[in-house]
Design a protein around this motif. Structure first.
Motif: not given
Length: 274
Positions: A94, A154, A156-158, A160-161, A273-274
């Motif tokens: 991320a 999981w 990475r999506s967190c 990234e935000q 977050k995702g």
């Protein structure tokens, strides 16, 4: 006003049906576990003289004590490894400039699409060639690898935000990537990390297929693998099977009961977050 009332009634009915749909299987298992051994319970039938000793017999027949120890060792090893590796990997995907990052991440996504059952046979031969078949490592290493693709996606999506302002402020203050990850990003990601830990615990504790395939010694299998002890060549003891299944599910049920507030909060935070 009428529409709002109708909506509430419909929502209550759907909630009641959902609860009933979830509770009925447990009631059926519980009633079957209290029947006389050797009988064939049908549906939900509570006897006037419940046989509570069935739970003790199921514990002894399946020799659950060493299996409980095996499962605890497995969970204590797999869950921290998955959480640490996926937190570091998710942050790298991320926030960092990693060579071939897109290609590597695509491979993790492919790992999520492969059916688990298709990997059992290759895993068996690979573990056998490594010489660790019928050992704890035979379960620990595959379970870590199988849980990592989901954990990477999981986390990475967190990450990234995460607010970019915090990253820029940390960079201006002279903080490196590791200090930024440890002091800023990691505390903010605790809901996603806790949900990942709980999901990994459930997947590890309830693992049945790998425990049966990769562990030839019944005493080295997991709690879920103990169900094999109630299945004979010509018949199955349904009463003890249900009692044993309830004993195996008890830790996960207790975990959810005591941590349901944190579990729901973590899942909601992760979904946002995702």
């Amino acid at each position: 006003m009428q529409q709002s009332k109708t909506t509430r009634i419909a929502g209550g009915v759907m909630l009641a049906l959902t609860v009933l749909f979830c509770v009925l299987p447990f009631l059926s298992m519980f009633s079957a576990a209290l029947q006389p051994q050797g009988s064939m319970p049908e549906g939900i039938q509570f006897t006037a003289h419940p046989h509570w000793e069935n739970f003790i017999d199921a514990w002894n027949v399946a020799n659950i004590t060493p299996l409980l120890l095996n499962s605890i060792i497995l969970v204590v090893t797999v869950v921290p490894c998955v959480v640490i590796f996926c937190s570091l990997g998710g942050y790298a995907f991320a926030q960092l400039k990693v060579p071939f990052k897109g290609l590597i991440y695509a491979l993790f996504l492919v790992g999520l699409t492969i059916p688990f059952e298709t990997m059992v046979t290759p895993l068996y031969y690979e573990i056998s060639d490594m010489g660790i078949l019928n050992t704890r490592l035979a379960l620990i290493l595959p379970l870590i690898g199988l849980n990592i693709p989901f954990g990477i996606v999981w986390m990475r999506s967190c990450f990234e935000q995460m607010p970019r302002d915090l990253m820029e402020a940390a960079s201006i203050d002279g903080a490196g990537h590791f200090r930024t990850f440890r002091s800023i990003q990691l505390p903010l990601a605790l809901p996603a990390i806790s949900s990942l830990g709980i999901l990994t615990f459930l997947a590890t504790w309830n693992q049945f297929l790998l425990a049966v395939v990769l562990e030839n010694d019944p005493n080295k299998r997991t709690m879920a693998g103990a169900l094999q002890a109630f299945v004979g060549q010509y018949q199955t003891d349904v009463v003890l099977l249900n009692a044993g299944a309830l004993l195996i599910m008890a830790p996960t049920m207790l975990l959810f009961i005591f941590l349901q507030r944190y579990f729901i909060r973590a899942m909601l935070a992760g979904s946002v977050k995702g």
